[in-house]
Design a protein around this motif. Sequence first.
Motif, PDB file in Angstrom:
ATOM      1  N   LYS A 116      -7.045  -0.049   0.095  1.00 26.57           N
ATOM      2  CA  LYS A 116      -6.170  -1.221   0.076  1.00 26.57           C
ATOM      3  C   LYS A 116      -4.870  -0.898  -0.654  1.00 26.57           C
ATOM      4  O   LYS A 116      -3.819  -1.456  -0.344  1.00 26.57           O
ATOM      5  N   TYR A 117      -4.933   0.027  -1.615  1.00 20.26           N
ATOM      6  CA  TYR A 117      -3.768   0.368  -2.430  1.00 20.26           C
ATOM      7  C   TYR A 117      -3.204   1.754  -2.133  1.00 20.26           C
ATOM      8  O   TYR A 117      -2.008   1.975  -2.295  1.00 20.26           O
TER       9      TYR A 117
ATOM     10  N   ALA B  23       2.013   0.167  -4.173  1.00 16.95           N
ATOM     11  CA  ALA B  23       0.580  -0.155  -4.148  1.00 16.95           C
ATOM     12  C   ALA B  23       0.318  -1.659  -4.096  1.00 16.95           C
ATOM     13  O   ALA B  23      -0.597  -2.103  -3.412  1.00 16.95           O
TER      14      ALA B  23
ATOM     15  N   ASP C 157       2.215  -1.655 -12.521  1.00 17.22           N
ATOM     16  CA  ASP C 157       1.288  -1.189 -11.483  1.00 17.22           C
ATOM     17  C   ASP C 157       0.794   0.217 -11.821  1.00 17.22           C
ATOM     18  O   ASP C 157       1.515   1.200 -11.659  1.00 17.22           O
TER      19      ASP C 157
ATOM     20  N   MET D 162       0.834  -1.172   0.000  1.00 17.95           N
ATOM     21  CA  MET D 162       0.000   0.000   0.000  1.00 17.95           C
ATOM     22  C   MET D 162       0.886   1.245   0.000  1.00 17.95           C
ATOM     23  O   MET D 162       1.924   1.284   0.640  1.00 17.95           O
TER      24      MET D 162
ATOM     25  N   ILE E  57      -1.415   2.053 -10.375  1.00 15.96           N
ATOM     26  CA  ILE E  57      -1.594   2.945  -9.230  1.00 15.96           C
ATOM     27  C   ILE E  57      -0.259   3.571  -8.854  1.00 15.96           C
ATOM     28  O   ILE E  57      -0.165   4.778  -8.638  1.00 15.96           O
ATOM     29  N   CYS E  58       0.800   2.756  -8.786  1.00 18.16           N
ATOM     30  CA  CYS E  58       2.136   3.301  -8.506  1.00 18.16           C
ATOM     31  C   CYS E  58       2.526   4.330  -9.564  1.00 18.16           C
ATOM     32  O   CYS E  58       3.064   5.389  -9.237  1.00 18.16           O
TER      33      CYS E  58
ATOM     34  N   TYR F  65      -9.836   3.115  -6.549  1.00 17.59           N
ATOM     35  CA  TYR F  65      -9.211   1.807  -6.321  1.00 17.59           C
ATOM     36  C   TYR F  65      -9.242   1.347  -4.866  1.00 17.59           C
ATOM     37  O   TYR F  65      -9.005   0.174  -4.594  1.00 17.59           O
TER      38      TYR F  65
ATOM     39  N   TYR G 201      -0.773  -3.343  -6.608  1.00 16.88           N
ATOM     40  CA  TYR G 201      -1.933  -3.589  -7.478  1.00 16.88           C
ATOM     41  C   TYR G 201      -1.594  -4.579  -8.588  1.00 16.88           C
ATOM     42  O   TYR G 201      -2.416  -5.380  -8.996  1.00 16.88           O
ATOM     43  N   ALA G 202      -0.347  -4.510  -9.074  1.00 18.95           N
ATOM     44  CA  ALA G 202       0.119  -5.392 -10.149  1.00 18.95           C
ATOM     45  C   ALA G 202       1.623  -5.562 -10.000  1.00 18.95           C
ATOM     46  O   ALA G 202       2.251  -4.961  -9.136  1.00 18.95           O
TER      47      ALA G 202
END
Length: 115
Positions: free
Chosen positions: A106-107, A29, A37, A1, A39-40, A103, A31-32
């Motif tokens: 969580k991230y 994050a 990722d 996160m 989000i990053c 999103y 996320y991937a």
Amino acid sequence: MITVTFYTKETGQKASEASITGFRSEGHAGYAKHGRDIICAAVSALVINTMNSVHALTTDVFAYDTDEKRGMVEFKITSAVSPEALLLLRSLFLGLKDIQEEYGEKYLRIVVQNS
């Protein structure tokens, strides 16, 4: 996160309305996979653009620190915060808040802290 902490001068106000003096972004994050990722990538783009914009578009004096391994960037305006820098920092807050709402915490978690 990823946790982004916004430093403000006032108590009891939203960061979008407060006098933001800086921020600290830390973490990944998750996320991937690394390099994919979104989000990053989005958080990094907003953070770096804000720092570059304060540097290029204002006369504010600031200090910053980075640690790529931890995914950490800390940015603090050390002079009086100009209206232009404040607008840029509030814009960063709003952009990150949109990502958080899309999103989830969580991230990306946003914290407001009085400095």
